[in-house]
Design a protein around this motif. Structure first.
Motif, PDB file in Angstrom:
ATOM      1  N   LYS A 159      -8.001  32.480  12.502  1.00 16.73           N
ATOM      2  CA  LYS A 159      -6.687  32.796  13.087  1.00 16.73           C
ATOM      3  C   LYS A 159      -6.760  34.090  13.898  1.00 16.73           C
ATOM      4  CE  LYS A 159      -4.091  30.394   9.468  1.00 16.73           C
ATOM      5  NZ  LYS A 159      -3.154  30.533   8.321  1.00 16.73           N
ATOM      6  N   SER A 392      -0.921  28.717  13.872  1.00 14.50           N
ATOM      7  CA  SER A 392      -0.656  27.942  12.660  1.00 14.50           C
ATOM      8  C   SER A 392      -1.928  27.273  12.162  1.00 14.50           C
ATOM      9  CB  SER A 392       0.387  26.866  12.960  1.00 14.50           C
ATOM     10  OG  SER A 392      -0.136  25.942  13.916  1.00 14.50           O
ATOM     11  N   ASP A 393      -1.850  26.704  10.955  1.00 11.44           N
ATOM     12  CA  ASP A 393      -2.979  25.919  10.435  1.00 11.44           C
ATOM     13  C   ASP A 393      -3.290  24.760  11.374  1.00 11.44           C
ATOM     14  OD1 ASP A 393      -3.247  27.569   8.248  1.00 11.44           O
ATOM     15  OD2 ASP A 393      -2.093  26.288   6.905  1.00 11.44           O
ATOM     16  N   HIS A 394      -2.256  24.194  11.975  1.00 12.24           N
ATOM     17  CA  HIS A 394      -2.457  23.078  12.912  1.00 12.24           C
ATOM     18  C   HIS A 394      -3.295  23.523  14.112  1.00 12.24           C
ATOM     19  CE1 HIS A 394      -1.592  19.470  15.254  1.00 12.24           C
ATOM     20  NE2 HIS A 394      -1.263  20.262  16.259  1.00 12.24           N
TER      21      HIS A 394
END
Length: 409
Positions: A159, A392-394
């Motif tokens: 991230k 985001s995780d996405h």
């Protein structure tokens, strides 16, 4: 003597010669000098080449743009065959970028940003694919982490890396723990490399001992395999002749000296490298920072107050003990950590030179120098935090999905 044996013998000599004041390997960096590692000696010991003004001028001529401050200021100071990469670019021939991160902590610090900031700029200048390897398997083997913990740290670090602004259409990020099991081609190259380097050779390169687990001994082949284009068939369509350019700190060079020795035996091009200096700890340039010591650096999760307090309290000063002494004798920019950090993060060359001149003369006081740095770092970290919030995780999984990138091969 085959090329692998010859190259590894040279590495053994390097290790013996490193018995002086500085010690550098992929896990430990120590210098007895307040100015840090003697990089000219390190270039000689490692057998790399200095990035001189002529190479920087050629780079600017080839790409038609001014060199990055990291190049102009000697932060990336050493290379292996970067000149050949420039020749490929002139000829319109392909290459790709490769860099990485060993995710040993949830929070990355400013020093971790250096290769990613520079690699992002290189990708924009050259318009080439980029692969970013997260060596969570390495950290599982070296640190007191479970598999699950190491993988979670890889995702968190991804991230921060994505927040640097990488283009998802041109960048593939992968976790070793996740990707190797999905990619036969990558694993095949790991096996080829493992078969090409003996136990004695890997001990000579990395200093492994009898009590090290066998995972450590085999790991270098994993980091090496990322250097070869056919490890990523979805990106390079199975082609094996496309070379890589690897920006990294110079402590990672032993991995790629081994890789460059193995490559010709496998029929692959040798990776080219760009080496950076070490980002100094707040307490001084004798060691690189530790992610486990919160006061050794500015972390990307730090608040504005924490940044201010750390710089004011811990940043080693090259100034005089008193205002009177500083005014009469001046400050030493070579050991002053606030000035050294400005070399990394202040864009304005003229302002940086003015600070160097006035601090050296004693006109600029340490407190004012630190204040200038605090303002720059507070903005840099806050901007990074804002960008990271929207990763985001996405988004992470999209970057980490094996896929074709925006290039045809």
């Amino acid at each position: 003597m085959d090329p692998v044996s010859e190259g590894v013998q040279n590495l053994n000599v390097d290790a013996e010669q490193a018995g002086g004041d500085d010690f550098v390997d992929p896990w430990t960096v120590v210098s007895s000098s307040a100015t840090g590692v003697d990089y000219d000696k390190l270039i000689k010991r490692f057998g790399s080449s200095k990035i001189d003004p002529a190479l920087v001028e050629r780079f600017e001529r080839v790409v038609g743009k001014p060199a990055h401050p990291f190049l102009r200021r000697g932060i990336f100071f050493s290379h292996r065959e970067f000149d050949q990469i420039l020749t490929l670019h002139e000829q319109g021939k392909p290459f790709f970028l490769y860099t990485g991160r060993g995710p040993s902590s949830e929070a990355m610090h400013l020093g971790h940003l250096i290769p990613f900031l520079f690699t992002k700029w290189l990708q924009e200048v050259f318009n080439v694919p980029l692969v970013i390897q997260l060596t969570d398997d390495e950290k599982f083997l070296w640190k007191d982490l479970t598999i699950e913990q190491a993988y979670r740290l890889a995702i968190e670090n991804a991230k921060d890396i994505i927040a640097c602004g990488f283009d998802i259409d041109k960048t593939f990020i992968f976790s070793d723990l996740q990707f190797i099991g999905q990619s036969p081609d990558f694993y095949h190259n790991i096996c080829r490399i493992q078969k090409s380097v003996t136990f004695n050779q890997v001990k000579g390169i990395f200093g492994f001992g009898d009590s090290d687990c066998i995972g450590k001994i085999s790991f270098p082949a994993i980091q090496a395999a990322t250097s070869f284009s056919n490890s990523f068939p979805l990106i390079f369509n199975g082609r094996k002749e496309i070379p890589s350019l690897i920006p990294c700190a110079i402590d990672q060079d032993p991995y790629f000296r081994m890789t460059r020795d193995v490559a010709p035996r496998l029929g692959y091009p040798k990776p080219a490298l760009l080496h950076s200096v070490f980002f100094p700890a707040l307490q001084g340039a004798k060691t690189k920072m530790s992610a486990s010591d919160p006061n050794s650096s500015i972390f990307l999760i730090d608040t504005e107050k924490q940044i201010k307090d750390k710089i004011n309290k811990y940043a080693f000063s090259g100034g005089g003990a008193t205002v009177e002494e500083h005014r009469s004798k001046g400050g030493n920019c070579d050991v002053d950590i606030s000035f050294q950090y400005l070399r990394f993060f202040m864009d304005d060359d003229e302002r940086l030179e003015e600070i160097r001149r006035t601090y050296t003369s004693g006109e600029l006081l340490t407190g004012n120098l630190k204040k200038e740095l605090i303002t720059i770092l507070q903005k840099l970290v806050k901007d990074h935090q804002e960008r990271r919030k929207i990763v985001s995780d996405h988004v992470v999984h999209a970057f980490m999905k094996p896929r074709k990138l925006a290039f045809d091969y």
